[in-house]
Motif scaffolding. Structure first.
Motif, short mmCIF file in Angstrom:
data_model
loop_
_atom_site.label_atom_id
_atom_site.label_comp_id
_atom_site.label_asym_id
_atom_site.label_seq_id
_atom_site.Cartn_x
_atom_site.Cartn_y
_atom_site.Cartn_z
N ILE A 1 99.12 -42.67 52.13
CA ILE A 1 98.20 -42.10 51.14
C ILE A 1 98.98 -41.09 50.29
N SER B 1 99.49 -39.12 55.11
CA SER B 1 99.29 -38.55 53.78
C SER B 1 100.52 -37.76 53.37
N SER C 1 94.24 -33.85 52.17
CA SER C 1 93.08 -34.55 52.74
C SER C 1 91.96 -33.55 52.95
N LYS D 1 90.23 -38.62 52.19
CA LYS D 1 91.62 -38.83 51.80
C LYS D 1 91.90 -38.33 50.39
#
Length: 258
Positions: free
Chosen positions: A31, A135, A179, A205
């Motif tokens: 992400i 992430s 996030s 997210k």
């Protein structure tokens, strides 16, 4: 003859299915800026790996290859990293940095461990075990935030924690979180982690910009109930400062009443 062919086909399909399942089990979701990336991220010996060129494209860095030294370079702004396949020593200018995972060549393409490269370039890597996602976010190079941790223990041995994050400057401070997770907490004994607050939880997210006005403080609370008596090592993290170094470390003695 037909039975032999059918048996061989079934065997082939079973083997293909096994490797496809194994490959899927090693896939992680990357992400970036709150968006799911199509970059292939795989788990190898407990470390997240990706193509060097894919990582460079994500962070808008330059890559190169020196056939004489067999070094692949990753350059962003004033920082340059030089990787050699199969070696845990990574050169950064004239300094040699030691990593716990070596780059590997797969089909003559360099794959590198994500966390090491990202953190060397000032990025944070945040792993969410619940959905097997990673992430990538920019960590602040400096912070004006201060933190403190308080706790109380109730009669039923529940520990209530309170993490206070405060901007003690006279200026507005803005930090970026990759996030919906603000903090994390880890408790362990004898070097073994027994509890991680974020384990099994789900977080949005989306990248968030969090603003602290002058002298503003934000308070995060959570509970933990130890399963046994003992001396626990506890660590609290505020992800707006770091997900690698805890903002608070201490020991906590718990006496669990039967």
């Amino acid at each position: 003859m037909k039975r032999v062919i059918i048996a061989l086909l079934l065997g082939f399909l079973l083997v293909a299915s096994f490797f496809a399942t194994a490959g899927a089990a090693n896939r992680l979701t990357l992400i970036v800026d709150g968006e799911v990336s199509d970059v292939v991220l795989t788990l190898r010996d407990g470390r997240a790996y990706l193509l060097l060129r894919d990582f460079a494209a994500v962070i808008k860095a330059d890559v190169g290859w020196n056939p004489d030294t067999r070094e692949a370079s990753l350059c962003k702004e004033q920082t340059a990293l030089f990787f050699r396949p199969g070696e845990k020593q990574v050169r950064q200018g004239t300094v040699i940095r030691e990593t716990d995972a070596e780059p590997v060549l797969i089909d003559n393409r360099m794959h590198i461990p994500l966390r090491f490269a990202a953190e060397e370039l000032g990025y944070g890597v945040f792993y969410n075990g619940a959905d097997r996602s990673v992430s990538l976010g920019i960590l602040p190079t400096d912070t004006a935030l201060t933190t403190d941790l308080f706790w109380t223990v109730s009669e039923d041995n529940t520990v209530v924690f309170s993490l206070t994050v405060q901007n003690q400057t006279g200026e507005t401070v803005t930090i970026t979180l990759p996030s919906g997770q603000d903090f994390d907490f880890v408790a362990g004994r004898d070097g073994v982690v027994e509890h991680r607050w974020s384990e099994g939880q789900f977080f949005t997210k989306a990248i968030r910009n969090i603003t602290f006005e002058p002298d503003e403080e934000k308070v995060f609370t959570w509970e933990w109930q130890p399963s046994a008596s003992g001396i626990y090592q506890i660590e609290a993290y505020y992800l707006g400062i770091s997900n690698v170094d805890p903002v608070y470390k201490d020991t906590l003695t718990i006496s669990v009443t039967p």
